[in-house]
Enzyme design. Structure first.
Site, PDB file in Angstrom:
ATOM      1  CE  LYS A  17      36.396  36.709  49.197  1.00  0.00           C
ATOM      2  NZ  LYS A  17      37.432  37.714  49.536  1.00  0.00           N
TER       3      LYS A  17
HETATM    4  C1  LIG Z   1      38.192  38.424  48.604  1.00  0.00           C
HETATM    5  C2  LIG Z   1      38.898  39.622  49.121  1.00  0.00           C
HETATM    6  C3  LIG Z   1      39.387  40.635  48.272  1.00  0.00           C
HETATM    7  C4  LIG Z   1      39.298  40.563  46.769  1.00  0.00           C
HETATM    8  O1  LIG Z   1      37.993  40.617  46.267  1.00  0.00           O
HETATM    9  P1  LIG Z   1      37.683  40.069  44.805  1.00  0.00           P
HETATM   10  O2  LIG Z   1      36.217  40.058  44.707  1.00  0.00           O
HETATM   11  O3  LIG Z   1      38.281  38.678  44.754  1.00  0.00           O
HETATM   12  O4  LIG Z   1      38.337  40.985  43.846  1.00  0.00           O
HETATM   13  C5  LIG Z   1      40.019  41.727  48.842  1.00  0.00           C
HETATM   14  N1  LIG Z   1      40.189  41.817  50.178  1.00  0.00           N
HETATM   15  C6  LIG Z   1      39.740  40.868  51.024  1.00  0.00           C
HETATM   16  C7  LIG Z   1      39.984  41.021  52.479  1.00  0.00           C
HETATM   17  C8  LIG Z   1      39.074  39.741  50.532  1.00  0.00           C
HETATM   18  O5  LIG Z   1      38.645  38.795  51.383  1.00  0.00           O
END
Ligand SMILES: *Cc1c(COP(=O)(O)O)cnc(C)c1O
Length: 513
Positions: free
Chosen positions: A124
């Site tokens: 993120k």
């Molecule tokens: C947010 C997240 C995901 C999922 O991503 P999306 O965009 O919600 O599909 C997968 N792995 C981690 C570690 C995350 O923080």
């Protein structure tokens, strides 16, 4: 002239309304409850892709992509370049998102795309480092000629179950005219997660440890967003995964890793993406629609498998309960960003490809989801989705098994440790390598977090191996050090909206933004 890919519509809107990039980013969610989408997806020619873009650095590529979705009169070239430079200067890897080719040394086509080299060791960061700078940029521009008492400030409020709050905090720390408040359930997040969030010293950051559950925290945040009076006083904002700028920032690594996997040439590539809210993989959809010749985007879900069920049945149905798995960042009931894909699919399915009719159809689906807990789409919609996507569901047991297997088979001295989210994707990838049985396909499996962030699952998988040590083999020094730093936490003794609002107001007064 502003092009169609720089004009944004709501996925639920049946009236001619359009927004600029800035409006879409600052507003986040459209007023009709829909999400913002660019009304056209720009075309990038093969010549541009393989003779120009394939040679660019991550930052240069990010610029070329973003420029197509943001009009130059909104953010001039030099400013956009500087925003991108600053956003990725906080990453530990020179490549920003390095591709580890042949990760085990035994599967020549299995590559892991490491998205976790940002400040909080999670994917993120790729989006939130940019979004934080973007918020600051827009606010500074609005405030440029205003006297102090008229300045517009933004109060970002969010709830986290542990893993995503820190990325928001690190995206917004130290930004001018923005403050950030993150609620989390007291005692229900791991020590490392709490340390990551609470050791940030910047004045504009405050964590609120709330005596309650994550659901309590989320309900409080929703109530605060719905509180008109509080909102008009503090201009409450969100940085959740529905923000368009996050999707935009994530497109870069699909192009960049494709070129690394194929040595800059056109080839057969599949991306496998551990998915929850569908934000990560949606960026891959835009890359594919822009012209990047991707074979398939593979949705890998954990046991919260609404997307896998939908692609197999055509019914989008909310489960009664969210299951708690080893990959908590993917523990969702509905995938918020999936609505964006549905809008494009609905539009593609119409003879006249009309934006507004697509909005009316999506709106109807979401009314049904709300009233009946599900909706059913025509087979033609699913067929449309299957042109670009396939899906795999991975159980908890398989997740642990995959962490074990990859560690076991990867060659010394580079024993590779997967985080449990990444393991969901790698498990799906291994299945596909077997069933496709095509040596020409390159598989890019997206790694969304550093394994140190999810010690319980990783240790459960690896404690049985002789010589394995979490402290020595997994935990980076930078994260180890956090436990020695001062923690800045405000406790809220009851899960109560008024108590939280009071806490925010008191802290805001101290911040003197
Ligand atoms: C947010 C997240 C995901 C999922 O991503 P999306 O965009 O919600 O599909 C997968 N792995 C981690 C570690 C995350 O923080």
């Amino acid at each position: 002239m502003v092009s169609e890919s720089q004009v944004y519509r709501s996925t639920r809107c049946a009236e001619a309304q359009s927004k600029s990039f800035e409006d879409a980013v600052i507003q986040g969610l459209a007023s009709d409850g829909g999400l913002f989408v660019p009304s056209a997806i720009p075309d990038v020619s093969k010549d541009t892709l393989f003779n120009k873009w394939s040679k660019l650095s991550f930052q240069e590529l990010a610029y070329e992509i973003m420029r197509l979705y943001i009009d130059g009169s909104e953010i001039p070239d030099a400013d956009l370049k500087s925003l991108i430079e600053r956003s990725y200067s906080t990453f530990r890897a020179e490549d920003v998102t390095p591709l580890v080719k042949n990760v085990t040394g035994k599967d020549e086509n299995l590559h892991v795309l490491e998205l976790f080299h940002g400040p909080t060791y999670a994917f993120k960061d790729v989006a939130l480092q940019f979004v934080g700078n973007l918020f600051e940029y827009f606010l500074q521009r609005i405030n440029k000629n205003l006297p102090t008492e008229k300045r517009k400030t933004l109060t970002v409020v969010g709830a986290t179950s542990g893993d995503t709050g820190s990325a928001a905090i690190y995206g917004l720390r130290g930004k001018k005219d923005v403050s950030v408040f993150i609620l989390y359930p007291t005692g229900r997040i791991s020590p490392i997660q709490e340390e990551q969030m609470t050791t940030v010293e910047d004045e504009n950051v405050q964590t609120l440890s709330v005596a309650g559950t994550f659901d309590n925290c989320q309900d409080i945040v929703k109530a605060i967003f719905g509180d008109k009076d509080f909102n008009s006083r503090h201009n409450v904002g969100a940085v959740n995964s529905i923000n368009w700028a996050r999707i935009l920032a994530q497109m870069t690594y699909y192009f960049y890793s494709y070129f690394r996997a194929t040595d800059g040439k056109e080839g057969k590539v599949k991306f496998v993406v551990p998915s929850g809210n569908f934000g990560d993989i949606l960026a891959g959809y835009f890359a594919k629609k822009m012209g990047l010749p991707v074979e398939k985007l593979v949705i890998a879900t954990n046991e919260n498998d609404i997307l896998d069920r939908f692609l197999k049945s055509g019914t989008y149905e909310r489960s009664a309960n969210v299951l708690s798995t080893h990959s908590p960042a993917m523990d969702i009931l509905i995938s918020s960003n999936f609505e964006r894909l549905l809008w494009y699919l609905a539009r593609e399915n119409l003879a006249d490809k009309d934006d507004l009719k697509a909005g009316a159809i999506v709106n109807q689906w979401f009314v049904e989801l709300k009233t009946e807990g599900k909706f059913v789409v025509d087979k033609s919609i699913i067929d449309g989705a299957l042109k670009d996507f396939s899906s795999e569901r991975v159980s908890n047991e398989e997740t642990i098994q995959t962490i074990k297997e990859i560690y076991d088979i990867s060659e010394n001295p580079k024993k590779y440790v997967l985080d449990p989210h990444t393991a969901v994707g790698v498990c799906a990838t291994k299945r596909l390598i077997k069933s496709d049985n095509d040596k020409d396909i390159q598989y890019i499996s997206l790694s969304t977090a550093h394994p140190a962030k999810f010690a319980d699952a990783v240790n459960q998988a690896l404690n049985g191996f002789e010589g394995y040590s979490f402290e020595k083999d997994v935990l980076p020094a930078e994260l180890k050090k956090l436990s020695t730093l001062h923690k800045k936490i405000r406790l809220v003794e009851k899960a109560d909206v008024t108590l939280v609002k009071n806490a925010i107001e008191e802290e805001l007064a101290k911040m003197q933004l």
